[in-house]
Motif scaffolding. Structure first.
Motif, mmCIF file in Angstrom:
data_model
loop_
_atom_site.group_PDB
_atom_site.id
_atom_site.type_symbol
_atom_site.label_atom_id
_atom_site.label_comp_id
_atom_site.label_asym_id
_atom_site.label_seq_id
_atom_site.Cartn_x
_atom_site.Cartn_y
_atom_site.Cartn_z
ATOM 1 N N VAL A 1 -2.363 0.613 -10.373
ATOM 2 C CA VAL A 1 -2.882 1.068 -9.085
ATOM 3 C C VAL A 1 -4.228 1.757 -9.306
ATOM 4 O O VAL A 1 -4.310 2.713 -10.069
ATOM 5 C CB VAL A 1 -1.907 2.069 -8.420
ATOM 6 C CG1 VAL A 1 -2.483 2.595 -7.116
ATOM 7 C CG2 VAL A 1 -0.558 1.418 -8.196
ATOM 8 N N PRO A 2 -5.297 1.272 -8.660
ATOM 9 C CA PRO A 2 -6.588 1.950 -8.772
ATOM 10 C C PRO A 2 -6.520 3.268 -8.007
ATOM 11 O O PRO A 2 -6.557 3.283 -6.777
ATOM 12 C CB PRO A 2 -7.577 0.980 -8.127
ATOM 13 C CG PRO A 2 -6.767 -0.040 -7.425
ATOM 14 C CD PRO A 2 -5.342 0.071 -7.817
ATOM 15 N N ALA B 1 -8.488 5.445 0.405
ATOM 16 C CA ALA B 1 -7.936 4.616 1.479
ATOM 17 C C ALA B 1 -6.960 5.439 2.323
ATOM 18 O O ALA B 1 -6.925 5.307 3.553
ATOM 19 C CB ALA B 1 -7.231 3.394 0.899
ATOM 20 N N ALA B 2 -6.185 6.294 1.666
ATOM 21 C CA ALA B 2 -5.248 7.138 2.421
ATOM 22 C C ALA B 2 -6.013 8.016 3.397
ATOM 23 O O ALA B 2 -5.599 8.201 4.544
ATOM 24 C CB ALA B 2 -4.422 7.998 1.471
ATOM 25 N N PRO C 1 0.816 -1.213 0.000
ATOM 26 C CA PRO C 1 0.000 0.000 0.000
ATOM 27 C C PRO C 1 0.851 1.266 0.000
ATOM 28 O O PRO C 1 0.530 2.223 -0.709
ATOM 29 C CB PRO C 1 -0.793 -0.111 1.305
ATOM 30 C CG PRO C 1 -0.746 -1.544 1.678
ATOM 31 C CD PRO C 1 0.560 -2.066 1.177
ATOM 32 N N VAL D 1 -7.335 5.727 6.394
ATOM 33 C CA VAL D 1 -6.296 5.303 7.330
ATOM 34 C C VAL D 1 -5.762 6.492 8.120
ATOM 35 O O VAL D 1 -5.603 6.434 9.344
ATOM 36 C CB VAL D 1 -5.156 4.589 6.573
ATOM 37 C CG1 VAL D 1 -4.022 4.252 7.526
ATOM 38 C CG2 VAL D 1 -5.680 3.330 5.915
ATOM 39 N N ALA E 1 -1.438 4.761 -12.177
ATOM 40 C CA ALA E 1 -2.577 4.080 -12.794
ATOM 41 C C ALA E 1 -2.091 3.116 -13.872
ATOM 42 O O ALA E 1 -2.581 1.989 -13.982
ATOM 43 C CB ALA E 1 -3.540 5.098 -13.395
ATOM 44 N N ARG F 1 3.819 1.761 -1.207
ATOM 45 C CA ARG F 1 4.415 2.021 -2.525
ATOM 46 C C ARG F 1 3.379 2.594 -3.471
ATOM 47 O O ARG F 1 3.662 3.501 -4.259
ATOM 48 C CB ARG F 1 5.018 0.738 -3.103
ATOM 49 C CG ARG F 1 6.426 0.481 -2.633
ATOM 50 C CD ARG F 1 7.029 -0.651 -3.426
ATOM 51 N NE ARG F 1 6.206 -1.844 -3.368
ATOM 52 C CZ ARG F 1 6.297 -2.745 -2.418
ATOM 53 N NH1 ARG F 1 7.188 -2.614 -1.470
ATOM 54 N NH2 ARG F 1 5.518 -3.803 -2.407
ATOM 55 N N ALA F 2 2.161 2.057 -3.403
ATOM 56 C CA ALA F 2 1.108 2.584 -4.272
ATOM 57 C C ALA F 2 0.809 4.044 -3.920
ATOM 58 O O ALA F 2 0.644 4.883 -4.805
ATOM 59 C CB ALA F 2 -0.154 1.734 -4.135
ATOM 60 N N LEU F 3 0.783 4.359 -2.619
ATOM 61 C CA LEU F 3 0.480 5.733 -2.209
ATOM 62 C C LEU F 3 1.571 6.694 -2.651
ATOM 63 O O LEU F 3 1.281 7.787 -3.137
ATOM 64 C CB LEU F 3 0.303 5.806 -0.686
ATOM 65 C CG LEU F 3 -0.934 5.110 -0.128
ATOM 66 C CD1 LEU F 3 -0.978 5.223 1.386
ATOM 67 C CD2 LEU F 3 -2.197 5.672 -0.742
ATOM 68 N N SER F 4 2.837 6.296 -2.492
ATOM 69 C CA SER F 4 3.854 7.260 -2.921
ATOM 70 C C SER F 4 3.904 7.352 -4.439
ATOM 71 O O SER F 4 4.283 8.392 -4.980
ATOM 72 C CB SER F 4 5.229 6.984 -2.305
ATOM 73 O OG SER F 4 5.521 5.640 -2.305
ATOM 74 N N ALA F 5 3.482 6.307 -5.126
ATOM 75 C CA ALA F 5 3.394 6.412 -6.585
ATOM 76 C C ALA F 5 2.328 7.439 -6.975
ATOM 77 O O ALA F 5 2.504 8.201 -7.918
ATOM 78 C CB ALA F 5 3.063 5.057 -7.194
ATOM 79 N N ARG G 1 -9.402 4.493 -5.494
ATOM 80 C CA ARG G 1 -9.518 3.672 -4.298
ATOM 81 C C ARG G 1 -8.382 3.968 -3.319
ATOM 82 O O ARG G 1 -8.585 4.082 -2.110
ATOM 83 C CB ARG G 1 -9.520 2.189 -4.671
ATOM 84 C CG ARG G 1 -9.886 1.356 -3.481
ATOM 85 C CD ARG G 1 -9.951 -0.141 -3.748
ATOM 86 N NE ARG G 1 -10.316 -0.542 -5.078
ATOM 87 C CZ ARG G 1 -9.847 -1.665 -5.632
ATOM 88 N NH1 ARG G 1 -8.990 -2.416 -4.982
ATOM 89 N NH2 ARG G 1 -10.221 -2.007 -6.842
ATOM 90 N N TYR G 2 -7.172 4.138 -3.850
ATOM 91 C CA TYR G 2 -6.044 4.386 -2.955
ATOM 92 C C TYR G 2 -6.069 5.790 -2.370
ATOM 93 O O TYR G 2 -5.657 6.005 -1.234
ATOM 94 C CB TYR G 2 -4.717 4.076 -3.654
ATOM 95 C CG TYR G 2 -4.342 2.628 -3.460
ATOM 96 C CD1 TYR G 2 -3.509 2.252 -2.419
ATOM 97 C CD2 TYR G 2 -4.878 1.635 -4.265
ATOM 98 C CE1 TYR G 2 -3.203 0.932 -2.194
ATOM 99 C CE2 TYR G 2 -4.582 0.310 -4.052
ATOM 100 C CZ TYR G 2 -3.740 -0.045 -3.015
ATOM 101 O OH TYR G 2 -3.447 -1.364 -2.789
#
Ligand SMILES: Nc1ncnc2c1ncn2[C@@H]1O[C@H](COP(=O)(O)OP(=O)(O)OP(=O)(O)O)[C@@H](O)[C@H]1O
Ligand SMILES: [Mg+2]
Lengths: 378, 262
Positions: A237-238, A245-246, A218, A249, A233, A220-224, A241-242
């Motif tokens: 990475v959706p 999610a950030a 997660p 959390v 994308a 890695r996807a967020l920093s991407a 959704r991310y």
């Protein structure tokens, strides 16, 4: 920082010897263990004031780690962190208190954290539509909405004067003064001492989970997302959704921080959860260096402890008036704001990695990139 | 990577940016397992075409089918999941090490969610370890093995371009879109990347669509070439046919001639 889970698993043929690995990990581990022992010993040596300072710092650190995940890692600017802190704090007070369902405080605490996450989730469709500064403005609206609700929904929030906070109880153990006073090794354990350990445990759990997140899939996807939504994308990475999610959390961490702050204050008022608080949290993660858990913690301690400590020693500081004094000198809170404003500028100018980066450089200077001689191409 | 390579059928794609027609009823057919070059002068619409294929731009009309599946209504991450991977003309990289970047490419092949990762549940830890192994294999394959743990910021330009290629390969795609994979590289690096692309096709049956200004490389690698100019498809065929095409010669006149690097 992000490489512990791969350390010692170098390419075959370049396996790092056990001792070398130990030398690399050793000092950090040892320092961590020493810090933990020290932190556990503090209630036996420090008076209530310093324990309070520590407790507020720990709560702030939890909140800052959450905001860091959202703004530092996933790159979504939020000025609404105070709102999610408020949801956690008021959620706990209402759920555990009277008026309110009067749930067992431990249950109320968990539910308050979930409630805060839910608030983040409800906001995230908006976050999905606006970016950058506009997102900052949209989150700002949350703070004003929160203020309005806190002042007007008197049945739940107690209105302008706020509410007192029911003490936490876990399995019969109360995190407050009890009548036959609890004495540990000759030291009376009042609310501060007990809450100190609660704070430590919660902060440790938050560190553990946040670092795992940042180093894992997660994170890695967020920093991407922060670096390029388009590229993220295209890597599968959706994005929407991310992004939400950030928010969820980060709000859950904020909710937990809110509960801890409520417990430490023993009473909450709407005034506290204003825009200034949101900005304090942004200051924490900027001073700490965006993107790292340790940095967010360092920034949180700095921003939280500074005004309290300056207030305590106001009479010994030049130019700073004692709290409540009238005259031309500035109050300690104000003075602290100037100081950390200056700190932000210094960090932005000279220490791009923030306090966290400074520390990292100090601790592990000899980590030159694997500078293999460049292979020759035919 | 083993299943029958797909065919890509692009029909009648039009993309407009505020009046500017970037793509004008473009057709493109890419045979499974082939290397297909998309060439044209600057601003011809090549990158825009890639953006349509990967779902970043939605065309005004037209259809894009990969193995029969319509792509134009899908979000980019869904298209990626169908086996379409790409690189970008301007390197777009995540901060962190080469390994971090390649693991990002493994996103769709892994499952660990927020809770499992935060709590370090055993299956999440196992998965991360397995993905790391896979990423390392792909790094070796693309000649990045020795840089696996190097922060990408510290890599020279040519290596960073290769990280992008490796990251796209981490998706284990059926179809690979490469936007100017050797731009800015020196001769040795070009030869090496060209070798890698050829190998990907022969070893894994990967279908490659290649945008490139280096005509020498295009002529050597491509089975088929499509030429765009001002958003229109002006020619197509084998490299030899396209080289002879008068339309193509005219399009390139005045524009910095790609022929010169041949
Ligand atoms: N997002 C956008 N908004 C507006 N115009 C755009 C956008 N993207 C591309 N264009 C325009 O569309 C046309 C085609 O651009 P494109 O990037 O596809 O060209 P290209 O063939 O890749 O050129 P190059 O060889 O320079 O990379 C250009 O005129 C460009 O300015
Ligand atoms: Mg282009």
């Amino acid at each position: 920082m992000s490489d512990r889970w791969v350390s010692g698993r170098q390419a075959s043929g370049r396996r790092v010897s056990g001792r070398a690995a130990l030398r690399r990990v050793g000092p950090a581990r040892a320092a961590g263990a020493a810090a933990a022992v020290l932190l556990c010993a503090f209630p036996f040596y420090l008076d209530a004031f310093w324990l309070q300072v520590g407790l507020f710092s720990m709560a702030a650190a939890i909140g800052a780690i959450g905001l860091n995940l959202l703004s530092g890692t996933s790159g979504q600017l939020s000025l609404g962190h105070a709102f999610f802190l408020a949801v956690g704090a008021y959620g706990y007070v209402w759920l555990a208190g009277e008026p309110g369902p009067g749930l067992p405080p431990a249950v109320a605490m968990v539910l308050a954290v979930c409630l805060s996450g839910l608030a983040g989730g409800l906001f995230s469709p908006i976050a999905g539509r606006v970016r950058g500064v506009y997102l900052g403005v949209a989150t700002l609206a949350l703070v004003f909405l929160g203020q309005h609700v806190m002042v007007n929904a008197e049945g739940v929030t107690g209105g302008f004067n706020g509410r007192s906070v029911p003490p936490l109880e876990i399995g019969g153990f109360t995190f407050a003064e009890t009548d036959p006073a609890l004495v540990v090794l000759g030291v009376p354990f009042g609310a501060e001492e007990r809450l100190w350990y609660l704070g430590l445990v919660l902060l440790a759990a938050v560190w553990f989970s946040a670092r795992n997140l940042l180093r894992g899939r997660p994170g890695r996807a967020l920093s991407a997302l922060r670096d390029s939504e388009v590229a993220a994308a295209a890597m599968g990475v959706p994005v929407a959704r991310y992004r939400s999610a950030a928010f969820v959390v980060s709000s859950m961490y904020a909710g937990l921080a809110g509960v801890l702050i409520a417990l430490a204050f023993r009473g909450i008022v709407p005034d506290y959860f204003g825009l200034a608080l949101s900005i304090d949290y942004l200051a924490m993660i900027v001073i700490g260096g965006l993107g790292s858990v340790g940095g967010a913690t360092a920034g949180a301690v700095f921003v939280t402890a500074l005004p309290l400590v300056m207030g305590r020693y106001a009479d010994q500081l030049p130019l700073v008036a004692a709290p409540g004094a009238t005259g031309h000198a500035i109050g300690p809170t104000e003075a602290a704001r100037y100081l950390y404003g200056a700190a932000i500028i210094l960090v932005l100018l000279y220490v791009p990695g923030g306090l966290g980066g400074l520390f990292r450089r100090r601790v592990r200077p000899p980590t030159p990139p694997v500078r293999q001689p460049k292979e020759q191409t035919p | 990577m083993t299943a029958a390579a797909p065919g890509l059928r692009v029909r009648d794609i039009t993309v407009r940016f505020a009046g500017l027609v970037a793509l004008d009823s473009v057709d493109l057919t890419v045979e499974p397992g082939s290397i297909h070059a998309l060439i044209g002068p600057n601003g011809a619409g090549k990158s825009t075409c890639f953006n349509v294929l990967s779902g970043i731009h939605r065309p005004e009309h037209g259809s894009v089918r990969l193995d029969g599946t319509e792509l134009t209504s899908l979000a980019p991450h869904r298209i990626a999941a169908l086996g379409m991977a790409r690189t970008f003309q301007n390197i777009v990289m995540t901060s962190g090490t080469v390994a971090d970047n390649l693991l990002l490419g493994r996103h769709g092949h892994s499952r660990a969610g927020f809770a499992a990762t935060a709590l370090r549940l055993p299956h999440a830890v196992r998965e991360q370890r397995a993905q790391l192994e896979r990423a390392r294999e792909i790094a070796e394959l693309t000649g990045l093995g020795t840089h696996f743990r190097t922060p990408v910021d510290l890599l020279p330009y040519g290596d960073r371009k290769r990280v992008e290629l490796a990251r796209a390969l981490c998706l284990e795609p059926r179809m690979l879109l490469l936007d100017e994979p050797v731009a800015g590289m020196n001769a040795a690096e070009r030869a090496r990347t060209a070798g890698t692309i050829g190998e990907l096709r022969t070893r894994f049956g990967l279908t490659v669509v290649l945008v490139e200004h280096d005509m020498g490389l295009v002529m050597r690698l491509a089975d088929e070439v499509t030429v765009l100019d001002f958003g229109r498809r002006i020619a197509g065929g084998t490299p030899a046919q396209v080289r002879q095409d008068p339309e193509v010669r005219r399009a390139y006149l005045g524009a910095p001639s790609p022929q010169e690097s041949a």
